[in-house]
Design an enzyme around this catalytic site. Structure first.
Site, PDB file in Angstrom:
ATOM      1  N   HIS A   1       0.901  -1.097  -0.159  1.00  0.00           N
ATOM      2  CA  HIS A   1       0.083  -0.151   0.117  1.00  0.00           C
ATOM      3  C   HIS A   1       0.892   0.941  -0.129  1.00  0.00           C
ATOM      4  O   HIS A   1       0.216   2.333  -0.400  1.00  0.00           O
ATOM      5  CB  HIS A   1      -1.080   0.070   1.244  1.00  0.00           C
ATOM      6  CG  HIS A   1      -1.994  -1.066   0.954  1.00  0.00           C
ATOM      7  ND1 HIS A   1      -3.154  -1.507   2.052  1.00  0.00           N
ATOM      8  CD2 HIS A   1      -2.171  -2.100   0.242  1.00  0.00           C
ATOM      9  CE1 HIS A   1      -3.766  -2.351   1.525  1.00  0.00           C
ATOM     10  NE2 HIS A   1      -3.020  -2.956   0.320  1.00  0.00           N
TER      11      HIS A   1
ATOM     12  N   ARG B   1      -6.769   2.495   2.367  1.00  0.00           N
ATOM     13  CA  ARG B   1      -7.240   1.245   2.452  1.00  0.00           C
ATOM     14  C   ARG B   1      -6.816   0.741   4.093  1.00  0.00           C
ATOM     15  O   ARG B   1      -7.108  -0.511   4.241  1.00  0.00           O
ATOM     16  CB  ARG B   1      -6.543   0.275   1.620  1.00  0.00           C
ATOM     17  CG  ARG B   1      -6.781   0.726   0.145  1.00  0.00           C
ATOM     18  CD  ARG B   1      -5.781   0.087  -0.952  1.00  0.00           C
ATOM     19  NE  ARG B   1      -4.475   0.771  -0.828  1.00  0.00           N
ATOM     20  CZ  ARG B   1      -3.505   0.592  -1.645  1.00  0.00           C
ATOM     21  NH1 ARG B   1      -3.711  -0.530  -2.465  1.00  0.00           N
ATOM     22  NH2 ARG B   1      -2.724   1.524  -1.520  1.00  0.00           N
TER      23      ARG B   1
HETATM   24  C1  HEM Z   1      -6.396 -10.011   4.688  1.00  0.00           C
HETATM   25  C2  HEM Z   1      -5.567  -9.380   3.836  1.00  0.00           C
HETATM   26  C3  HEM Z   1      -5.801  -9.024   2.379  1.00  0.00           C
HETATM   27  C4  HEM Z   1      -6.962  -8.485   1.911  1.00  0.00           C
HETATM   28  C5  HEM Z   1      -8.468  -8.647   2.365  1.00  0.00           C
HETATM   29  C6  HEM Z   1      -6.735  -7.769   0.581  1.00  0.00           C
HETATM   30  C7  HEM Z   1      -7.423  -7.428  -0.253  1.00  0.00           C
HETATM   31  C8  HEM Z   1      -7.257  -6.790  -1.387  1.00  0.00           C
HETATM   32  C9  HEM Z   1      -8.185  -6.200  -2.555  1.00  0.00           C
HETATM   33  C10 HEM Z   1      -9.729  -6.130  -2.082  1.00  0.00           C
HETATM   34  C11 HEM Z   1      -7.367  -5.791  -3.542  1.00  0.00           C
HETATM   35  C12 HEM Z   1      -8.201  -5.238  -4.633  1.00  0.00           C
HETATM   36  C13 HEM Z   1      -8.550  -6.328  -5.631  1.00  0.00           C
HETATM   37  C14 HEM Z   1      -8.958  -5.582  -7.121  1.00  0.00           C
HETATM   38  O1  HEM Z   1     -10.310  -5.161  -7.212  1.00  0.00           O
HETATM   39  O2  HEM Z   1      -8.480  -5.816  -8.029  1.00  0.00           O
HETATM   40  C15 HEM Z   1      -6.108  -6.086  -3.154  1.00  0.00           C
HETATM   41  C16 HEM Z   1      -5.030  -5.603  -4.204  1.00  0.00           C
HETATM   42  C17 HEM Z   1      -3.863  -5.970  -4.020  1.00  0.00           C
HETATM   43  N1  HEM Z   1      -3.319  -6.600  -3.037  1.00  0.00           N
HETATM   44 FE1  HEM Z   1      -4.250  -7.396  -1.372  1.00  0.00          FE
HETATM   45  N2  HEM Z   1      -5.099  -8.175   0.333  1.00  0.00           N
HETATM   46  C18 HEM Z   1      -4.632  -8.486   1.294  1.00  0.00           C
HETATM   47  C19 HEM Z   1      -3.285  -8.663   1.490  1.00  0.00           C
HETATM   48  C20 HEM Z   1      -2.459  -8.857   0.735  1.00  0.00           C
HETATM   49  C21 HEM Z   1      -1.140  -9.004   1.053  1.00  0.00           C
HETATM   50  C22 HEM Z   1      -0.435  -9.696   2.113  1.00  0.00           C
HETATM   51  C23 HEM Z   1      -0.413  -8.505  -0.280  1.00  0.00           C
HETATM   52  C24 HEM Z   1       1.009  -8.804  -0.575  1.00  0.00           C
HETATM   53  C25 HEM Z   1       2.029  -9.371  -0.074  1.00  0.00           C
HETATM   54  C26 HEM Z   1      -1.385  -7.837  -0.915  1.00  0.00           C
HETATM   55  C27 HEM Z   1      -1.014  -7.389  -2.135  1.00  0.00           C
HETATM   56  C28 HEM Z   1      -1.928  -6.562  -3.044  1.00  0.00           C
HETATM   57  C29 HEM Z   1      -1.800  -5.900  -4.192  1.00  0.00           C
HETATM   58  C30 HEM Z   1      -0.234  -5.618  -4.745  1.00  0.00           C
HETATM   59  C31 HEM Z   1      -2.620  -5.424  -4.713  1.00  0.00           C
HETATM   60  C32 HEM Z   1      -2.930  -4.379  -5.690  1.00  0.00           C
HETATM   61  C33 HEM Z   1      -2.742  -2.996  -5.098  1.00  0.00           C
HETATM   62  C34 HEM Z   1      -3.126  -1.896  -6.259  1.00  0.00           C
HETATM   63  O3  HEM Z   1      -2.356  -1.693  -7.080  1.00  0.00           O
HETATM   64  O4  HEM Z   1      -4.364  -1.321  -6.159  1.00  0.00           O
HETATM   65  N3  HEM Z   1      -2.527  -7.985  -0.384  1.00  0.00           N
HETATM   66  N4  HEM Z   1      -5.989  -6.696  -2.160  1.00  0.00           N
END
Ligand code: HEM
Ligand SMILES: [Ca+2]
Length: 595
Positions: free
Chosen positions: A116, A267
């Site tokens: 983030h 977020r």
């Molecule tokens: C419970 C934990 C987490 C939740 C609920 C969560 C949820 C989400 C959601 C809802 C999205 C947007 C999906 C979309 O509409 O394309 C997202 C994007 C993303 N998440 Fe997670 N995530 C979690 C943990 C993580 C972790 C542990 C990582 C990496 C180690 C990660 C990396 C990313 C990345 C790189 C994006 C794209 C960000 C952007 O450029 O907008 N997330 N995540």
């Protein structure tokens, strides 16, 4: 010319901004978004396009996502529905989630926190179709900006509709790259600074930073919560628009509402551990120390080698080679949309809350992940940061397991703001990749210099499971059609890593650009004196936890899973920085470090 500008940046601009915003004698970092005067001022800046490392593939060459036109064939097959892929592959058996024997849950949550800091791809601000005004929450047909995810009959979620809502990512207004972009092709934005610069704490722009500061503080400190505190330590402030969308304690009085927190990144309320990390760093910032640089150090020294493995780290990053002004540090589309989303399969379905002896808390039991979405009340009313922090330190990450890839908490029960139904994170990742026109798994393998997977047996070699490859081929028909997020995720991990070779390559290349393309990287000569660099290296996430919470015992490396009490030390034994190295005010160049 650039040397002159460089000199100005280290002297005049810091002095000016110091007057405007700084505080405390020991201040190291003040502002972090000054980007004018650079050779490529838009590289890495907020609200510019995600970098393209391979050209986009749209169905009409310019704008339509992959899978937009029903019947469109790829290598002789139609692309499978993303929810079908998710159902068939992400959750193949009811086997329990495996636990990582080496790493703690803190490793996972740091991944989300750091992600983030470096990427946020905004979605269309319009909630309805441009042509007919149909609401994307209710339509199951494709019409910009709606790209709904059709659901197979047996794969319905809470709304029981034949599709799940999906909003396309906003097209980019400013692009920072011309080479990979056929003119007119749709690109996506990054609304935060790509640099690791604590934009999660201060916001990605000076304007947002102003709103986060306590205007009545002569020292320019960040604002904190005026209604509640955590045993004397501050919470994040609430959002100004109230009532907010965050969930409330069941049965609580309207007057006792706990609103969504506000922070440098919007977020912040998504899950409890993320709010905890944001709060820690806001508390740390009150000390006037250089949180942006600590985040760099913790990420590159303690985090990245663990996820991509030491060998791959040495191959793709190696020792720091200095700032290179021809390296574009902008986050790439494939990193944000696929590679760094590897973390979504390392998330444990339960959040443990632990007492002082790192045992299950008597009053605050462990929670299912979905109970922690958008629920800041669980910090304020249920023991503050400490029980959650202890759970992150003392309990394992989930180990990616080909029998059971993503927890159902995320696959069936994901909540996102402004969508009143539960979603599937695996399906969202896949649909997002298609929305962005990302080339397929094999093209990215070729990009990294690996052989393409042409046959089933090539795939078995890479994935390590014939059963899984059968399922992949059943849904995709041809290896070329495999979505890059899925293909990368299913590869057998590199030795000592939590990612396979493709993601290790893509993450490694990105991390290198973030390090080498950043003029204010902490190791870049001139940013700190050698003595200061030495001191900065003594700092750690464990020290930040000790200094900003009621936790009194920690592992020295908070990402490594240890047993309590053998692998824990008292906070008094965790090294801390000696700020003497910053006392020499004559040393202006090193003193006014600016990001
Ligand atoms: C419970 C934990 C987490 C939740 C609920 C969560 C949820 C989400 C959601 C809802 C999205 C947007 C999906 C979309 O509409 O394309 C997202 C994007 C993303 N998440 Fe997670 N995530 C979690 C943990 C993580 C972790 C542990 C990582 C990496 C180690 C990660 C990396 C990313 C990345 C790189 C994006 C794209 C960000 C952007 O450029 O907008 N997330 N995540
Ligand atoms: Ca940033």
């Amino acid at each position: 010319f650039y040397d002159l500008i460089y000199f100005l940046l280290y002297t005049a601009v810091p002095l000016y901004s110091l007057k405007m915003q700084c505080h405390e004698t020991f201040l190291i970092t003040c502002i972090h978004t000054v980007f004018f005067f650079r050779k490529n001022p838009l590289w890495g800046a907020a609200n510019t396009g995600l970098a393209r490392w391979l050209p986009a593939e749209y169905e009409d060459e310019e704008n339509q996502p992959k899978g937009w036109n029903t019947g469109r064939q790829y290598s002789g097959f139609q692309l499978p529905l993303v929810r079908e892929v998710s159902n068939e592959i992400m959750c193949g058996s009811s086997m329990a989630v495996l636990e990582d024997s080496a790493y703690s849950q803190m490793l996972v949550d740091w991944g989300q926190y750091i992600d983030h800091d470096i990427s946020f791809t905004p979605q269309s601000s319009s909630r309805s179709t441009f042509a007919e005004g149909r609401d994307c929450l209710h339509t199951c047909s494709n019409a910009d900006p709606c790209f709904p995810m059709q659901t197979p009959k047996e794969g319905k979620l809470s709304s029981n509709k034949s599709c799940l809502p999906f909003f396309r990512s906003s097209p980019a207004c400013i692009n920072v790259q011309t080479d990979m972009r056929p003119a007119g092709q749709r690109q996506q934005m990054n609304s935060v600074t790509s640099f690791i610069d604590a934009s999660t704490v201060y916001g990605p722009s000076a304007d947002l930073e102003k709103t986060l500061r306590n205007l009545s503080s002569s020292e320019g400190l960040l604002a904190v919560n005026s209604e509640y505190s955590d045993d004397g330590r501050p919470y994040l402030p609430f959002v100004s628009v109230q009532p907010s969308a965050c969930l409330q304690e069941p049965g609580s009085e309207p007057a006792a509402r706990v609103e969504c927190f506000t922070a440098g990144d919007s977020r912040v309320n998504e899950i409890l551990p993320l709010s905890v990390l944001h709060t820690l760093w806001v508390r740390e910032s009150a000390k006037g120390t250089s949180d942006g640089h600590f985040t760099e150090i913790i990420t590159m020294r303690d985090y990245v080698p663990k996820i991509m493995g030491r060998e791959a780290f040495d191959e793709y990053l190696g020792p720091y080679a200095g700032y290179n002004d021809s390296v574009n540090p902008s986050v790439s589309n494939v990193f944000a949309t696929a590679a760094f989303r590897f973390g979504h399969v390392t998330i444990s379905p339960r959040l443990r809350r632990l007492n002082e002896s790192f045992q299950e808390h008597q009053r605050f039991s462990s929670l299912s992940l979905h109970q922690t979405f958008f629920s800041p009340w669980r910090l304020v009313r249920e023991g503050g940061l400490d029980p959650v922090l202890r759970g992150l330190l003392g309990r394992p990450a989930a180990l990616q397991n080909q029998e059971h890839l993503m927890t159902e908490e995320l696959k069936e029960r994901l909540l996102v703001l402004n969508i009143p139904e539960t979603l599937d994170l695996a399906a969202l990742n896949l649909q997002r990749g298609r929305d962005h026109g990302l080339p397929g798994y094999n093209d990215w393998r070729a990009f990294c210099g690996f052989d393409r997977a042409e046959t089933r047996s090539d795939l078995v070699e890479l994935v390590g499971s014939g059963v899984l490859v059968e399922k992949i081929m059943d849904v995709y028909g041809h290896p070329n059609n495999i979505d890059v997020w899925l293909g990368g995720l299913l590869e057998r991990p590199v030795s000592g890593a939590r990612t396979g070779p493709l993601f290790a390559c893509l993450i490694g290349k990105q991390m290198k650009t973030l390090r080498e393309g950043d003029r204010f990287w902490w190791e870049h000569p001139g940013v700190f004196s050698p003595k200061q660099r030495q001191e900065l290296q003594t700092h750690s996430l464990s020290r930040v936890i000790c200094d900003n919470s009621g936790v009194t015992e920690v592992p020295l490396d908070p990402f490594r899973l240890g047993s309590y009490p053998e692998d824990f030390v008292f906070c008094g034994n965790v090294p801390s920085m000696d700020l003497e190295a910053w006392r020499d005010v004559k040393n202006v160049k090193y003193y006014y470090n600016l990001k």
